[in-house]
Enzyme design. Structure first.
Site, PDB file in Angstrom:
ATOM      1  N   SER A 169      11.485 -29.115 -20.864  1.00 22.90           N
ATOM      2  CA  SER A 169      12.348 -30.284 -20.698  1.00 22.90           C
ATOM      3  C   SER A 169      11.570 -31.592 -20.710  1.00 22.90           C
ATOM      4  CB  SER A 169      13.135 -30.159 -19.397  1.00 22.90           C
ATOM      5  OG  SER A 169      14.043 -29.084 -19.460  1.00 22.90           O
ATOM      6  N   ARG A 207      10.925 -30.958  -7.038  1.00 21.90           N
ATOM      7  CA  ARG A 207      10.961 -32.157  -7.884  1.00 21.90           C
ATOM      8  C   ARG A 207      12.218 -32.969  -7.569  1.00 21.90           C
ATOM      9  NH1 ARG A 207      12.164 -29.556 -13.885  1.00 21.90           N
ATOM     10  NH2 ARG A 207      14.242 -28.735 -13.445  1.00 21.90           N
ATOM     11  N   ARG A 246       1.868 -31.022 -15.924  1.00 23.57           N
ATOM     12  CA  ARG A 246       3.210 -31.591 -16.022  1.00 23.57           C
ATOM     13  C   ARG A 246       3.559 -32.322 -14.738  1.00 23.57           C
ATOM     14  NH1 ARG A 246       8.768 -28.524 -17.950  1.00 23.57           N
ATOM     15  NH2 ARG A 246      10.184 -29.593 -16.553  1.00 23.57           N
ATOM     16  N   HIS A 279      16.602 -19.443 -15.871  1.00 19.44           N
ATOM     17  CA  HIS A 279      15.351 -19.156 -15.160  1.00 19.44           C
ATOM     18  C   HIS A 279      15.516 -18.096 -14.075  1.00 19.44           C
ATOM     19  CE1 HIS A 279      12.726 -21.925 -17.124  1.00 19.44           C
ATOM     20  NE2 HIS A 279      13.400 -23.003 -16.773  1.00 19.44           N
ATOM     21  N   ASP A 301      17.370 -29.487 -25.491  1.00 19.06           N
ATOM     22  CA  ASP A 301      15.972 -29.911 -25.426  1.00 19.06           C
ATOM     23  C   ASP A 301      15.012 -28.761 -25.692  1.00 19.06           C
ATOM     24  OD1 ASP A 301      16.793 -28.679 -23.088  1.00 19.06           O
ATOM     25  OD2 ASP A 301      15.546 -29.905 -21.777  1.00 19.06           O
ATOM     26  N   HIS A 302      15.467 -27.513 -25.549  1.00 21.08           N
ATOM     27  CA  HIS A 302      14.671 -26.307 -25.800  1.00 21.08           C
ATOM     28  C   HIS A 302      15.574 -25.109 -25.584  1.00 21.08           C
ATOM     29  CE1 HIS A 302      14.622 -25.525 -21.483  1.00 21.08           C
ATOM     30  NE2 HIS A 302      14.254 -26.795 -21.304  1.00 21.08           N
ATOM     31  N   HIS A 320      11.327 -20.321 -20.990  1.00 17.04           N
ATOM     32  CA  HIS A 320      11.838 -20.992 -22.171  1.00 17.04           C
ATOM     33  C   HIS A 320      11.471 -20.175 -23.407  1.00 17.04           C
ATOM     34  CE1 HIS A 320      11.539 -25.072 -19.849  1.00 17.04           C
ATOM     35  NE2 HIS A 320      12.505 -24.286 -19.397  1.00 17.04           N
TER      36      HIS A 320
END
Length: 563
Positions: free
Chosen positions: A83, A217, A300, A448, A485-486, A503
């Site tokens: 993402s 996050r 990341r 996930h 986005d993926h 992913h």
């Protein structure tokens, strides 16, 4: 009349902008793969989405887009998209070398170990005989980190004279197989044994699962960060995580993980409870003390910012740190380039310039961005080139729907999709915004979990939201763009037949839904120099707003029907 700013966009000749908004919808983690028992999307058979794809194809308004590997700045075609890089590409229309690639290049050249920050953090700690600590995600997923980069840094510590290393690994199980943690722990233990043979006291100090320890996050659950702080820094496991069957303190990481799997068989790696490694007297072997070097080896940013704040903020209020040793803290990269978190980092992040938001707002176009908490930072921070806050506050509105806690995702695959749609519809109805972007997080976040029935339900939920939004956009005489986005939800079983939570490297759909019966364009990728990628979408949506894209952007898909 004032001179136009350099970032003002020029009108696109031959194209008539629609009266209504351009609404750009990202179905996070919604890739394209052949049907099968592991394809959560085709198993769900989303009727409305399928209808939209069929119509778009019939009208030459559809193409498949690459969302992984070099197309989004990652090193190799085998590197799955994510993402962060996906939203970077969508927001800036350019391809930048991303975290993993930047770090690999710096380590390979040796520049990494010649930098001032390496010397100030690691060199200074080594000179004082202090411990060098590493914490981060232990896997080869290459989304947040890579185990070989950790190994390279540990070798660098040894070469500069370091005599004591402690590693605090976080189990992945999300970007790699859900039960692969022991494999990576084994690889780490082998490397630590090599270092010990060379005279370095190198051991694991603490750990846990990424979704339960350290790596929160967007402020979703600071309790996750506190568990990491307690385990890594203080050598403590909270009483709430200790039971008669799971003591929290262990002689080795293997024993800790094996125990957790026996006691909590459904949690697997990503939700593994915190553990602390102790010696024969029961004392933690990896506590951090004044003067130690501490390196977050994730590249990341989104799941590295909060724990970084805990290390660096003088006026930290999110939880009681109880103890705060004065360590030398560094991130592998600068995780937030706007707020400079952390101030010390070992490898420069991509410096992203000339994002679409800069051009669009400079042209006076009103903008709206929306997502639930899990993806809000992607639609704002990452979209805007790793910069926090508004580009032009007078023209923009960013709205966030608070997500449920991470552990509720599997049992609530609907997440906050309906509430996101409510806000999107309300914003469309105001008529204030010409450029609108929205993210539905369901198929990525539920993907996930590895729970295929939950993934199927998440697809159906998102399909129902599209049925609410798209007709309204068309009624307002606007254009709707749908992409991802993926990939993730379309490949839930790997080639060996095991559950897959990561992913993928699959392409994603890109389609335009335009209600104008006299539409003056088609999607045509045949003239592009390379197979289309996410970065090509940026010039395309700028065209749909009625403007020429900046010259340095990847080419648009749009072909204007000249009259």
């Amino acid at each position: 009349m004032a001179a136009a700013t350099p970032k003002t966009l020029k009108p696109l000749v031959g194209f008539t902008p629609r009266p209504g908004p351009v609404v750009f919808i990202i179905l996070d983690g919604w890739g394209v793969d052949k049907p099968g028992k592991g394809n959560g999307i085709t198993l769900a058979d989303p009727a409305y989405y399928n209808e939209l794809v069929a119509t778009a194809k019939a009208n030459n308004m559809h193409t498949l887009v690459k969302a992984h590997g070099p197309a989004v700045g990652l090193p190799a075609d085998a590197d799955m998209g994510n993402s962060e890089v996906g939203h970077n590409a969508l927001g800036c229309g350019q391809i930048y070398s991303q975290g993993a690639k930047l770090v690999n290049e710096s380590l390979a050249s040796g520049n990494f170990f010649r930098s001032k920050n390496w010397n100030d953090v690691v060199g200074a700690a080594v000179a004082e005989g202090k411990t060098v600590h590493f914490f981060g995600l232990l896997s080869d997923g290459n989304v947040h980190s890579h185990i070989t980069q950790l190994f390279g840094m540990m070798e660098g510590v040894m070469k500069c004279g370091g005599k004591k290393i402690r590693v605090h690994p976080l189990l992945d199980g999300r970007d790699v197989a859900p039960d692969s943690g022991l494999k990576f722990i084994g690889m780490l233990e082998e490397k630590l044994e090599q270092l010990r043979a060379a005279g370095v006291d190198a051991r694991i100090g603490s750990g846990g699962g990424r979704m339960y320890v350290t790596m929160d996050r967007y402020g979703s659950d600071w309790g996750i960060v506190k568990r990491g702080w307690d385990a890594h820094v203080r050598g403590v496991v909270a009483p709430a995580d200790i039971t008669a069957d799971y003591p929290g303190y262990f002689p080795s990481a293997v024993e800790a993980i094996t125990c957790a799997r026996r006691v909590y068989p459904k949690k697997l790696d990503q939700f593994n409870p915190p553990f602390v490694i102790v010696d024969s007297t029961g004392a933690p072997i990896g506590r951090m003390v004044d003067g130690d070097a501490v390196i977050n080896f994730n590249f990341r940013g989104d799941r590295a910012v909060q724990i970084s704040k805990a290390f660096i903020d003088e006026n930290f209020t999110f939880f009681d740190r109880e103890e705060r040793p004065r360590v030398r803290y560094a991130g592998l990269l600068e995780y937030d380039t706007e707020w400079h978190i952390p101030p010390v980092f070992l490898c420069d992040p991509p410096s992203i310039h000339n994002t679409s938001s800069e051009f669009i707002t400079a042209t006076g176009i009103t903008c709206y961005a929306l997502a639930e908490t899990h993806k809000f930072g992607h639609m704002t921070f990452f979209w805007n080139g790793n910069k926090s806050g508004y580009i032009a506050p007078a023209l923009e509105l960013y709205e966030e729907v608070r997500s449920l806690p991470n552990e509720a995702t599997e049992s609530h695959p609907e997440m906050k999709a309906a509430e996101v749609t409510d806000k999107l519809i309300a914003a469309i109805e105001t008529g204030k915004y010409k450029w609108m972007r929205c993210n539905y997080a369901n198929t990525d976040m539920v993907g996930h979990t590895g729970n295929i029935p939950a993934v199927v339900e998440s697809v159906k939920v998102v399909d129902a939201q599209l049925r609410r939004v798209v007709p309204l956009v068309l009624a307002k005489k606007g254009i709707c763009v749908i992409t991802a986005d993926h990939g993730n939800a379309e490949q839930m079983i790997d080639k060996a037949g095991a559950v897959m939570t990561s992913h993928t490297c699959n392409p994603v759909d890109f389609m335009i839904i335009d209600g104008d019966p006299h539409n003056d364009f088609v999607v045509d990728t045949s003239v592009l120099p390379t197979p289309p990628g996410l970065a090509n979408l940026t010039a395309t949506y700028i065209n749909l707003l009625g403007y020429e894209a900046p010259a340095n952007y990847q080419p648009s898909f749009l072909k204007i029907k000249r009259t």
